[in-house]
Design a protein around this motif. Sequence first.
Motif, PDB file in Angstrom:
ATOM      1  N   GLU A   1      -7.596   4.064  -2.074  1.00 47.18           N
ATOM      2  CA  GLU A   1      -6.838   4.424  -0.870  1.00 47.18           C
ATOM      3  C   GLU A   1      -7.712   4.293   0.381  1.00 47.18           C
TER       4      GLU A   1
ATOM      5  N   HIS B   1      -7.671   0.765   1.235  1.00 49.44           N
ATOM      6  CA  HIS B   1      -6.416   0.389   1.906  1.00 49.44           C
ATOM      7  C   HIS B   1      -6.551   0.593   3.416  1.00 49.44           C
TER       8      HIS B   1
ATOM      9  N   HIS C   1       0.835  -1.214   0.000  1.00 55.31           N
ATOM     10  CA  HIS C   1       0.000   0.000   0.000  1.00 55.31           C
ATOM     11  C   HIS C   1       0.863   1.255   0.000  1.00 55.31           C
TER      12      HIS C   1
END
Length: 186
Positions: free
Chosen positions: A84, A87, A58
């Motif tokens: 994101e 993540h 990530h």
Amino acid sequence: MQPTAVQLIIEEHRAIATVLHALQEAVEHARHGVAAPDFARLRAMLVYLDEMPARVHHASEGRLLFPLIRERCPALRPVLDRLEGEHERVELIVRELGHALSAWQVMGEVRHEAFELLARTYIESYLGHMKVEEDYVLPVAMDYLDAADWHQLAAAFEHQRGVLADSALRNQRELYARIVTKPSAD
């Protein structure tokens, strides 16, 4: 030929997917009574899924690749923002899975289903997440980034991995090997 950064991301996806499938198989075997739950191996899977993506994968995407794609292809920003956010949620869910695994181990079968449902949701979500990256984001990146961008990314990925201690990467590889090695039948 794919740029080095794309190759690394896909290799990491394959390793993560292998661990996700091993987790899925272990949970299914426990559900069907094929094998008693191997809590140590399940915990090793969760440690890998917590450590490797957060510390390496990530970080590569969020700090190195995604900002460059945002700059070159602004239309992709909403997709990158979503990825994101995923993540961040993935990291929280792995911790929830750790708690659910402990509850299953300590409280017994009554907590198995809760772990299994959370694991199934996590696995499906993460596999879908990686599919979006591979089928959509990486091809767009290959269209919009030039050779200099890919060279810069390769150097940044190499530097990032160099910053991680060799022992940390070696430990992740050893953990991965322990996870994917099928336990022997007694």
